[in-house]
Scaffold this motif. Structure first.
Motif, mmCIF file in Angstrom:
data_model
loop_
_atom_site.group_PDB
_atom_site.id
_atom_site.type_symbol
_atom_site.label_atom_id
_atom_site.label_comp_id
_atom_site.label_asym_id
_atom_site.label_seq_id
_atom_site.Cartn_x
_atom_site.Cartn_y
_atom_site.Cartn_z
ATOM 1 N N ARG A 39 -28.441 -0.543 1.585
ATOM 2 C CA ARG A 39 -29.728 0.142 1.445
ATOM 3 C C ARG A 39 -30.781 -0.393 2.409
ATOM 4 O O ARG A 39 -31.840 0.208 2.569
ATOM 5 N N ARG A 40 -30.480 -1.541 3.027
ATOM 6 C CA ARG A 40 -31.363 -2.057 4.064
ATOM 7 C C ARG A 40 -31.102 -1.373 5.405
ATOM 8 O O ARG A 40 -31.903 -1.491 6.327
ATOM 9 N N ARG A 41 -29.977 -0.710 5.501
ATOM 10 C CA ARG A 41 -29.637 0.041 6.705
ATOM 11 C C ARG A 41 -30.400 1.354 6.745
ATOM 12 O O ARG A 41 -30.903 1.836 5.732
ATOM 13 N N ASP A 42 -30.476 1.923 7.955
ATOM 14 C CA ASP A 42 -30.985 3.275 8.081
ATOM 15 C C ASP A 42 -30.088 4.197 7.270
ATOM 16 O O ASP A 42 -28.861 4.147 7.374
ATOM 17 N N ALA A 43 -30.685 5.048 6.432
ATOM 18 C CA ALA A 43 -29.917 5.888 5.517
ATOM 19 C C ALA A 43 -28.902 6.760 6.235
ATOM 20 O O ALA A 43 -27.824 7.056 5.701
ATOM 21 N N ASP A 44 -29.208 7.189 7.459
ATOM 22 C CA ASP A 44 -28.310 8.079 8.205
ATOM 23 C C ASP A 44 -27.350 7.335 9.132
ATOM 24 O O ASP A 44 -26.609 7.964 9.892
ATOM 25 N N HIS A 45 -27.379 6.002 9.067
ATOM 26 C CA HIS A 45 -26.473 5.211 9.900
ATOM 27 C C HIS A 45 -25.036 5.422 9.433
ATOM 28 O O HIS A 45 -24.722 5.307 8.248
ATOM 29 N N GLU A 46 -24.122 5.738 10.355
ATOM 30 C CA GLU A 46 -22.724 5.973 10.024
ATOM 31 C C GLU A 46 -21.954 4.652 10.025
ATOM 32 O O GLU A 46 -21.737 4.044 11.071
ATOM 33 N N VAL A 47 -21.547 4.248 8.846
ATOM 34 C CA VAL A 47 -20.720 3.046 8.727
ATOM 35 C C VAL A 47 -19.293 3.367 9.154
ATOM 36 O O VAL A 47 -18.663 2.630 9.916
ATOM 37 N N LEU A 48 -18.782 4.480 8.645
ATOM 38 C CA LEU A 48 -17.501 5.044 9.060
ATOM 39 C C LEU A 48 -17.742 6.479 9.518
ATOM 40 O O LEU A 48 -18.754 7.074 9.122
ATOM 41 N N PRO A 49 -16.873 7.035 10.326
ATOM 42 C CA PRO A 49 -17.085 8.411 10.767
ATOM 43 C C PRO A 49 -17.272 9.362 9.580
ATOM 44 O O PRO A 49 -16.402 9.484 8.717
ATOM 45 N N GLY A 50 -18.431 10.001 9.530
ATOM 46 C CA GLY A 50 -18.737 10.930 8.454
ATOM 47 C C GLY A 50 -19.208 10.286 7.168
ATOM 48 O O GLY A 50 -19.465 10.986 6.180
ATOM 49 N N LEU A 51 -19.339 8.963 7.158
ATOM 50 C CA LEU A 51 -19.760 8.245 5.947
ATOM 51 C C LEU A 51 -21.007 7.431 6.275
ATOM 52 O O LEU A 51 -20.934 6.415 6.968
ATOM 53 N N THR A 52 -22.159 7.897 5.782
ATOM 54 C CA THR A 52 -23.426 7.242 6.080
ATOM 55 C C THR A 52 -23.682 6.075 5.125
ATOM 56 O O THR A 52 -23.023 5.950 4.090
ATOM 57 N N ALA A 53 -24.666 5.260 5.491
ATOM 58 C CA ALA A 53 -25.028 4.120 4.655
ATOM 59 C C ALA A 53 -25.530 4.574 3.293
ATOM 60 O O ALA A 53 -25.271 3.915 2.277
ATOM 61 N N ARG A 54 -26.256 5.713 3.244
ATOM 62 C CA ARG A 54 -26.751 6.222 1.966
ATOM 63 C C ARG A 54 -25.607 6.589 1.031
ATOM 64 O O ARG A 54 -25.587 6.202 -0.149
ATOM 65 N N VAL A 55 -24.629 7.313 1.565
ATOM 66 C CA VAL A 55 -23.483 7.735 0.746
ATOM 67 C C VAL A 55 -22.655 6.530 0.320
ATOM 68 O O VAL A 55 -22.232 6.409 -0.841
ATOM 69 N N LEU A 56 -22.413 5.604 1.259
ATOM 70 C CA LEU A 56 -21.589 4.445 0.948
ATOM 71 C C LEU A 56 -22.266 3.545 -0.085
ATOM 72 O O LEU A 56 -21.599 3.000 -0.978
ATOM 73 N N SER A 57 -23.593 3.386 0.015
ATOM 74 C CA SER A 57 -24.301 2.570 -0.971
ATOM 75 C C SER A 57 -24.206 3.195 -2.361
ATOM 76 O O SER A 57 -24.063 2.482 -3.366
ATOM 77 N N SER A 58 -24.270 4.514 -2.436
ATOM 78 C CA SER A 58 -24.109 5.196 -3.722
ATOM 79 C C SER A 58 -22.703 4.999 -4.275
ATOM 80 O O SER A 58 -22.516 4.801 -5.481
ATOM 81 N N MET A 59 -21.704 5.031 -3.382
ATOM 82 C CA MET A 59 -20.320 4.802 -3.811
ATOM 83 C C MET A 59 -20.134 3.380 -4.322
ATOM 84 O O MET A 59 -19.448 3.156 -5.339
ATOM 85 N N MET A 60 -20.747 2.416 -3.635
ATOM 86 C CA MET A 60 -20.649 1.021 -4.068
ATOM 87 C C MET A 60 -21.315 0.828 -5.423
ATOM 88 O O MET A 60 -20.796 0.124 -6.303
ATOM 89 N N ALA A 61 -22.484 1.445 -5.606
ATOM 90 C CA ALA A 61 -23.195 1.332 -6.880
ATOM 91 C C ALA A 61 -22.379 1.955 -8.009
ATOM 92 O O ALA A 61 -22.281 1.390 -9.111
#
Length: 203
Positions: free
Chosen positions: A153-175
């Motif tokens: 969540r400290r990352r830019d929300a639209d930053h792609e951690v994996l192709p097609g997977l943004t930091a916002r989506v991944l943080s929600s998945m982790m939570a």
């Protein structure tokens, strides 16, 4: 480091005297020597210093649970996943950021196997409430997933951690994964302890 550590733990597991905790401490001290050497040396990249310090902290902090608990692989991966993500945020190295996601998945698989073994039908070991390897390992995974959520969540929300997977989506998945593990581990612990209390012959 992970491959060497895993190989060492595997080879030492057959010894009559348990020395896995000592092995973990010695490996941490090995990296501490290099961390101190490079810290005093000029021109050394800060990323290398951070990596060595992170390895030292991870290995030293794992020494006690490795010596006393059996689920050391899950604990190691839980700590390593958060460490890699933190290191990636400090350095901006995308490969390490992606590796942290892989380690998190491996931690989840390892945790599932641990819980199946510890709380599965026919488990012969009698465990104390909460202070047992099943609950402690599960809570370590919850802490790791919570830490990963905060870091993402400290990352830019639209930053792609994996192709097609943004930091916002991944943080929600982790939570979501952390909440699920928290519920599942406490449910299994409660079921086990109540089963042992009301029908000792079942557990």
């Amino acid at each position: 480091t992970a491959a060497y550590y895993a190989a060492g733990m595997y080879l030492l597991s057959d010894l009559t005297l348990r020395v896995t905790g000592l092995f973990t401490v010695l490996l941490g001290l090995f990296y501490l020597v290099f961390a101190l050497y490079f810290h005093r040396k000029e021109g050394v990249p800060n990323t290398l210093k951070l990596l060595l310090i992170g390895l030292v902290l991870t290995l030293i902090s794992l020494a006690v649970p490795v010596q006393l608990e059996g689920s050391y692989i899950t604990l190691f991966w839980a700590a390593e996943a958060v460490l890699l993500l933190w290191f990636a945020l400090r350095t901006g190295i995308r490969l390490i950021e992606r590796a942290s996601v892989l380690v998190t998945v491996l931690m989840g698989l390892s945790l599932w196997m641990d819980l199946s073994t510890i709380y599965g039908w026919g488990a012969a070991e009698t465990m104390r409430p909460l202070l047992n390897k099943g609950w402690i390992t599960g809570m370590a995974a919850v802490v790791a997933l919570s830490g990963a959520t905060v870091l993402l969540r400290r990352r830019d929300a639209d930053h792609e951690v994996l192709p097609g997977l943004t930091a916002r989506v991944l943080s929600s998945m982790m939570a979501t994964a952390g909440t699920t593990v928290l519920y599942l581990v406490n449910f299994l612990e409660l079921r086990y302890q109540l089963g042992r209390l009301f029908d000792p012959h079942v557990v």
